[in-house]
Motif scaffolding. Structure first.
Motif, PDB file in Angstrom:
ATOM      1  N   ASP A  42       0.866  -1.149   0.095  1.00  0.00           N
ATOM      2  CA  ASP A  42      -0.139  -0.093  -0.065  1.00  0.00           C
ATOM      3  C   ASP A  42       0.734   1.317  -0.052  1.00  0.00           C
ATOM      4  OD1 ASP A  42      -1.704   2.025   0.413  1.00  0.00           O
ATOM      5  OD2 ASP A  42      -2.685   1.332   2.046  1.00  0.00           O
ATOM      6  N   VAL A  43       1.304   1.595  -1.097  1.00  0.00           N
ATOM      7  CA  VAL A  43       2.367   2.716  -1.399  1.00  0.00           C
ATOM      8  C   VAL A  43       1.859   3.960  -0.669  1.00  0.00           C
ATOM      9  CG1 VAL A  43       3.787   3.919  -2.873  1.00  0.00           C
ATOM     10  CG2 VAL A  43       3.529   1.570  -3.290  1.00  0.00           C
ATOM     11  N   ALA A  44       0.635   4.263  -1.242  1.00  0.00           N
ATOM     12  CA  ALA A  44      -0.141   5.595  -0.753  1.00  0.00           C
ATOM     13  C   ALA A  44      -0.105   5.737   0.854  1.00  0.00           C
ATOM     14  CB  ALA A  44      -1.341   5.520  -1.328  1.00  0.00           C
ATOM     15  N   ALA A  45      -0.219   4.519   1.423  1.00  0.00           N
ATOM     16  CA  ALA A  45      -0.156   4.740   2.742  1.00  0.00           C
ATOM     17  C   ALA A  45       1.036   5.095   3.467  1.00  0.00           C
ATOM     18  CB  ALA A  45      -0.672   3.321   3.508  1.00  0.00           C
ATOM     19  N   MET A  46       2.044   5.106   2.772  1.00  0.00           N
ATOM     20  CA  MET A  46       3.467   5.060   3.193  1.00  0.00           C
ATOM     21  C   MET A  46       3.499   6.666   3.610  1.00  0.00           C
ATOM     22  SD  MET A  46       5.827   2.814   0.644  1.00  0.00           S
ATOM     23  CE  MET A  46       7.326   3.238   1.744  1.00  0.00           C
ATOM     24  N   GLN A 155      12.262  11.028  -2.118  1.00  0.00           N
ATOM     25  CA  GLN A 155      13.447  10.837  -2.994  1.00  0.00           C
ATOM     26  C   GLN A 155      13.371   9.876  -4.106  1.00  0.00           C
ATOM     27  OE1 GLN A 155      16.977   9.054  -1.297  1.00  0.00           O
ATOM     28  NE2 GLN A 155      16.494  10.420   0.572  1.00  0.00           N
ATOM     29  N   ILE A 156      13.667   9.916  -5.140  1.00  0.00           N
ATOM     30  CA  ILE A 156      13.641   9.170  -6.462  1.00  0.00           C
ATOM     31  C   ILE A 156      14.759   9.044  -6.875  1.00  0.00           C
ATOM     32  CG2 ILE A 156      12.730   8.457  -8.567  1.00  0.00           C
ATOM     33  CD1 ILE A 156      10.050   9.725  -7.837  1.00  0.00           C
ATOM     34  N   ASN A 157      15.564   8.256  -6.500  1.00  0.00           N
ATOM     35  CA  ASN A 157      17.261   8.172  -7.033  1.00  0.00           C
ATOM     36  C   ASN A 157      17.490   7.464  -8.394  1.00  0.00           C
ATOM     37  OD1 ASN A 157      17.554   9.768  -4.934  1.00  0.00           O
ATOM     38  ND2 ASN A 157      17.731   8.159  -3.534  1.00  0.00           N
ATOM     39  N   PRO A 217       6.915   3.710  -8.101  1.00  0.00           N
ATOM     40  CA  PRO A 217       6.257   5.138  -7.015  1.00  0.00           C
ATOM     41  C   PRO A 217       5.192   5.601  -7.291  1.00  0.00           C
ATOM     42  CG  PRO A 217       8.213   5.595  -8.337  1.00  0.00           C
ATOM     43  CD  PRO A 217       8.073   4.133  -8.794  1.00  0.00           C
ATOM     44  N   ALA A 218       4.588   5.135  -8.356  1.00  0.00           N
ATOM     45  CA  ALA A 218       3.365   5.928  -9.016  1.00  0.00           C
ATOM     46  C   ALA A 218       2.382   6.309  -8.152  1.00  0.00           C
ATOM     47  CB  ALA A 218       3.146   5.366 -10.350  1.00  0.00           C
ATOM     48  N   PRO A 219       2.090   5.151  -7.314  1.00  0.00           N
ATOM     49  CA  PRO A 219       0.875   5.410  -6.538  1.00  0.00           C
ATOM     50  C   PRO A 219       1.236   6.431  -5.393  1.00  0.00           C
ATOM     51  CG  PRO A 219       0.983   3.006  -6.910  1.00  0.00           C
ATOM     52  CD  PRO A 219       2.141   3.838  -7.423  1.00  0.00           C
ATOM     53  N   LEU A 220       2.439   6.512  -5.023  1.00  0.00           N
ATOM     54  CA  LEU A 220       2.756   7.597  -3.986  1.00  0.00           C
ATOM     55  C   LEU A 220       2.732   8.854  -4.489  1.00  0.00           C
ATOM     56  CD1 LEU A 220       4.225   7.917  -1.379  1.00  0.00           C
ATOM     57  CD2 LEU A 220       6.377   7.607  -2.547  1.00  0.00           C
ATOM     58  N   LEU A 221       3.051   9.006  -5.796  1.00  0.00           N
ATOM     59  CA  LEU A 221       3.014  10.437  -6.164  1.00  0.00           C
ATOM     60  C   LEU A 221       1.656  10.767  -6.156  1.00  0.00           C
ATOM     61  CD1 LEU A 221       5.584  10.090  -8.995  1.00  0.00           C
ATOM     62  CD2 LEU A 221       6.106  10.896  -6.842  1.00  0.00           C
ATOM     63  N   ASP A 222       0.756  10.189  -6.434  1.00  0.00           N
ATOM     64  CA  ASP A 222      -0.736  10.520  -6.661  1.00  0.00           C
ATOM     65  C   ASP A 222      -1.148  11.054  -5.044  1.00  0.00           C
ATOM     66  OD1 ASP A 222      -1.109   9.831  -9.015  1.00  0.00           O
ATOM     67  OD2 ASP A 222      -1.565   7.699  -8.748  1.00  0.00           O
ATOM     68  N   ALA A 223      -0.335  10.477  -4.107  1.00  0.00           N
ATOM     69  CA  ALA A 223      -1.009  10.789  -2.946  1.00  0.00           C
ATOM     70  C   ALA A 223      -0.252  12.001  -2.245  1.00  0.00           C
ATOM     71  CB  ALA A 223      -0.758   9.696  -1.863  1.00  0.00           C
ATOM     72  N   HIS A 245       3.662  15.781 -13.226  1.00  0.00           N
ATOM     73  CA  HIS A 245       2.824  14.611 -12.686  1.00  0.00           C
ATOM     74  C   HIS A 245       1.575  15.579 -11.954  1.00  0.00           C
ATOM     75  CE1 HIS A 245       0.924  11.840  -9.876  1.00  0.00           C
ATOM     76  NE2 HIS A 245       1.410  11.192 -10.489  1.00  0.00           N
ATOM     77  N   PRO A 246       0.215  15.215 -12.549  1.00  0.00           N
ATOM     78  CA  PRO A 246      -1.004  16.034 -11.928  1.00  0.00           C
ATOM     79  C   PRO A 246      -0.842  16.407 -10.513  1.00  0.00           C
ATOM     80  CG  PRO A 246      -1.510  14.057 -13.329  1.00  0.00           C
ATOM     81  CD  PRO A 246      -0.039  13.859 -13.220  1.00  0.00           C
ATOM     82  N   ALA A 247      -0.596  15.428  -9.553  1.00  0.00           N
ATOM     83  CA  ALA A 247      -0.521  15.830  -8.244  1.00  0.00           C
ATOM     84  C   ALA A 247       0.348  16.768  -7.938  1.00  0.00           C
ATOM     85  CB  ALA A 247      -0.448  14.405  -7.430  1.00  0.00           C
ATOM     86  N   ILE A 248       1.468  16.603  -8.479  1.00  0.00           N
ATOM     87  CA  ILE A 248       2.722  17.584  -8.356  1.00  0.00           C
ATOM     88  C   ILE A 248       2.246  18.896  -8.769  1.00  0.00           C
ATOM     89  CG2 ILE A 248       4.902  18.148  -8.903  1.00  0.00           C
ATOM     90  CD1 ILE A 248       5.723  15.230  -8.613  1.00  0.00           C
ATOM     91  N   VAL A 249       1.525  19.072  -9.830  1.00  0.00           N
ATOM     92  CA  VAL A 249       1.149  20.468 -10.516  1.00  0.00           C
ATOM     93  C   VAL A 249       0.096  20.853  -9.529  1.00  0.00           C
ATOM     94  CG1 VAL A 249       0.213  21.576 -12.487  1.00  0.00           C
ATOM     95  CG2 VAL A 249       2.026  19.767 -12.995  1.00  0.00           C
ATOM     96  N   ALA A 250      -1.017  20.082  -9.361  1.00  0.00           N
ATOM     97  CA  ALA A 250      -2.159  20.481  -8.532  1.00  0.00           C
ATOM     98  C   ALA A 250      -2.010  21.030  -7.198  1.00  0.00           C
ATOM     99  CB  ALA A 250      -3.253  19.450  -8.698  1.00  0.00           C
TER     100      ALA A 250
END
Ligand code: NDP
Length: 683
Positions: A42-46, A155-157, A217-223, A245-250
């Protein structure tokens, strides 16, 4: 060694994927090393866990306490580094490459720990700049403060620094009090995971302050939301995708990128082949081509050389590159390992092919590489390859980055031409100039600094101590504009402040003092019966004040001070010359006499909790002091900083010296060390 499933550390436990994952193939021999997947996680939960568990745990610690945890962690990891070296060899790294990654990473933790302890208060708030007086009467003032963001630092490395890459981002975020989620590149995630395992086992970092996401990491970015941040290192292409990315922009998520760049190294005009700088230049070039098989974001891609020197540089580089032994890390004599994967090898060769549209390959033949101890077929081996540009203006050499052991020598006509060519890179992480001529250095630096995050000027004098073109340092800014991603990392405390919100606080001096933990001019002062120097750190309060004086300064005092110290500057000793001085119009007291007299007025002489005076800050002499002026000093406790792990702390005192008219003569901060208790023990 068997392949193993790489796990993620999320929400307080290790997670193993529910599928077989993606195979990671070693570039050394083509064997499968690991499998990576985040399926079932559950990546978003992180993100929520980081904010709700890690954030409060970090908020409960001061900068100094966080620094102590980082220091302990750095030392623990350093003590157990042998197993990391063994794993690192499987990524294709030689021992020298591993040192840059592993020791470099642990060193960054230690460097941040030490910087934070020395440069940040033992508090959770950081003050930015002086108090701004907004109203004429001084009842309305303002100050900028930094506080920890309440989000997570994602961080995305990149694959090339599986250890340093995550620690250089983790250290400043941790000091800032922001929990981190590490997403390593899949190709080398197994090494990151091993180090991470040891971090969790150490128990030195608060639960939730670090999490590891191996996989998608995609689901994390959405969160992510407005308190979160993303720091990316990798290709310019992925950086551009993530930035949009939409969440980053919004949600205006703080996004920084560090992408590949076409870093240049310039051989300064006038360096001859027999000058020490010539050898330094060539050695640095070949080192940068071969360390980590050239897979460093800071490696030299463009070697700019005065036109008449091109042949000499190529021949000298050839002599060095011919001695490079390519092969499996650890095999006899090997000095350069493979690139990280077969697909990276393919990418490098494709880039070299494109470069050959504007340059000749003059050293290294990818079809004929002797490999020691590795498999030339299944391994990702390449020789060091040096190209010579046929047209310095051709876009290829300034735009195409071969992320491997590849550089292009480009001839330049004059310094202005070199500057213009460097700018064609569109922004880089670093450039170096090899010259012993300081004026040339200034000319080049003024031309290219706007395109770079870091510049190195190398010559015979600093070469022995130089940390080199390719080494980002924890205390220096790492990042670059434009093509380099536009981000900035490290840079000492600057890197910490990237994770904090700067806020302007407006109010009365009393409110500001309470809010910031630092006494502000205009806030209440307390003049008690007891001298503040008699109080221990535990007893002292912000605003505790002692007023000393008045003390009349005589001409004899000024003459005595001049004789005694040898400071017989005419303004203190020669009435005629002093009268002609447009600022003084007559004999004035030495500024240091004023400060010394002030100390005599505020000091309490008996042994006590005040242990030492370790300096003054911000000393300004504002009004000349003449014979017969009467001085008064007001000393106020401004900031109280207990040192963790010591039985004393620092007290910063606000000192104002005034004359008989109430005009400020001198202002400064006095810095003292004061025992925590009257008997000298811990409070
Ligand atoms: P990428 O940009 O493809 O990958 C970098 C990181 O981003 C990896 O962790 C990767 O994860 C992740 N990632 C990739 N796509 C996405 C996405 N859509 N959403 C979220 N995360 C993503 O770079 P590579 O590592 O493949 O290297 C390619 C090129 O990048 C190199 O040839 C070189 O030119 C450049 N580079 C630059 C570096 C630098 O330091 N500036 C370092 C390394 C490479 P995953 O690994 O799981 O795909």
């Amino acid at each position: 060694m068997d392949s193993r499933m790489v796990e993620s550390y999320a929400c307080g436990r290790w997670h193993r994927a529910t599928d077989e994952g993606r195979a990671v193939i070693s570039p050394v021999d083509g064997a499968e090393v690991a499998r990576v997947s985040s399926t079932g996680l559950d990546v978003a939960a992180m993100a929520a866990y980081g904010r709700e568990t890690g954030g409060p745990a970090l908020a409960a610690l001061t900068f100094h306490e966080r620094a102590a945890a980082l220091k302990a962690l750095g030392l623990t990891l350093m003590a157990g580094k042998a197993e990391f070296y063994a794993e690192s060899a499987r990524t294709g790294a030689t021992e020298r490459d591993s040192a840059v990654d592993i020791d470099g990473g642990f060193g960054t933790l230690l460097s941040y720990a030490s910087k934070a302890k020395r440069e940040l208060p033992n508090d959770v708030i950081h003050l930015d700049g002086p108090v701004e007086q907004l109203g004429k009467k001084g009842t309305f003032v303002a100050r900028h403060v930094h506080t920890s963001r309440r989000g997570v630092a994602v961080q995305i490395n990149a694959y090339n620094f599986p250890v340093w890459g995550f620690l250089e981002k983790l250290a400043p975020a941790f000091i800032a009090g922001v929990p981190t989620i590490v997403k390593p590149a899949t190709q080398t995630a197994y090494l990151t995971e091993l180090v991470f395992r040891r971090i969790i086992e150490s128990g030195l970092l608060p639960e939730g302050s670090v999490q590891l996401l191996c996989g998608d990491p995609a689901p994390l970015l959405d969160a992510l939301g407005g308190q979160d941040s993303v720091a990316f290192t990798g290709s310019a292409h992925t950086a551009a995708t993530l930035r949009a990315h939409p969440a980053i922009v919004a949600n205006s998520v703080h996004f920084t990128a560090e992408a590949d760049s076409l870093n240049a190294s310039v051989l300064g005009a006038g360096v001859t082949t027999d000058a020490p700088e010539f050898e330094l230049y060539v050695k640095q070039l070949t080192t940068e081509m071969t360390v980590k098989a050239g897979q460093k974001c800071t490696a030299i891609r463009r070697a700019l050389v005065p036109e008449p020197m091109v042949d000499a540089v190529i021949e000298a580089a050839r002599a060095r590159l011919d001695r490079v032994v390519v092969g499996a890390p650890g095999a006899e004599g090997v000095t350069m390992g493979p690139v990280v994967s077969l697909s990276q090898r393919t990418d490098v060769l494709a880039a070299v092919d494109k470069l050959r549209g504007a340059a000749d390959l003059v050293v290294g033949d990818p079809d004929r590489v002797a490999v020691v101890g590795g498999d030339a077929e299944t391994g990702a081996y390449l020789p060091p390859m040096l190209l010579r540009s046929t047209d310095p203006e051709a876009p290829e050499v300034h735009e195409i980055e071969a992320f491997g052991p590849v550089a292009t020598v480009i001839g330049y006509r004059d310094t202005a031409h070199a500057v213009e060519l460097i700018a064609r890179g569109g922004g880089s992480l670093v450039a170096s100039l090899v010259t012993a001529d300081p004026q040339l250095a200034r000319e080049v630096l003024l031309g290219i600094a706007p395109y770079h995050g870091r510049l190195l000027v190398l010559n015979a004098e600093d070469a022995r101590e130089s940390t080199g073109h390719g080494s980002p340092l924890p205390v220096l800014v790492h990042g670059g504009p434009g093509r380099a991603g536009g981000g900035e990392e490290l840079g000492g405390i600057r890197g910490v402040l990237h994770h904090m919100q700067r806020t302007a606080i407006q109010g009365t001096p009393e409110v500001l003092a309470a809010a910031t933990g630092q006494w502000v001019t205009g806030a209440p002062r307390t003049e008690g019966a007891e001298h503040p120097f008699r109080k221990s750190l535990a007893e002292l309060r912000l605003g505790d004040t002692i007023v000393g004086g008045p003390r009349t300064v005589t001409l004899a005092d000024i003459g005595h001070f001049a004789d005694f110290t040898g400071d017989t500057f005419y303004a203190h000793t020669d009435p005629e010359a002093a009268a002609a001085n447009p600022l003084f119009g007559g004999i004035v007291a030495h500024g240091y006499l004023v400060v010394s007299l002030a100390a005599g007025l505020f000091v309490d002489p008996a042994p006590g909790p005040v242990l030492a005076n370790f300096g003054v800050d911000s000393l300004r002499f504002l009004t000349p002091v003449r014979a017969d002026d009467a001085l008064t000093v007001t000393l106020t406790a401004k900031q109280i900083t207990p040192r963790s792990g010591a039985d004393y702390g620092e007290v910063r005192w606000d000192a104002v010296v005034t004359n008989q008219d109430g005009a400020p003569v001198a202002t400064y901060d006095v810095l003292t060390l004061v025992a925590k208790t009257r008997d000298g023990g811990e409070a």
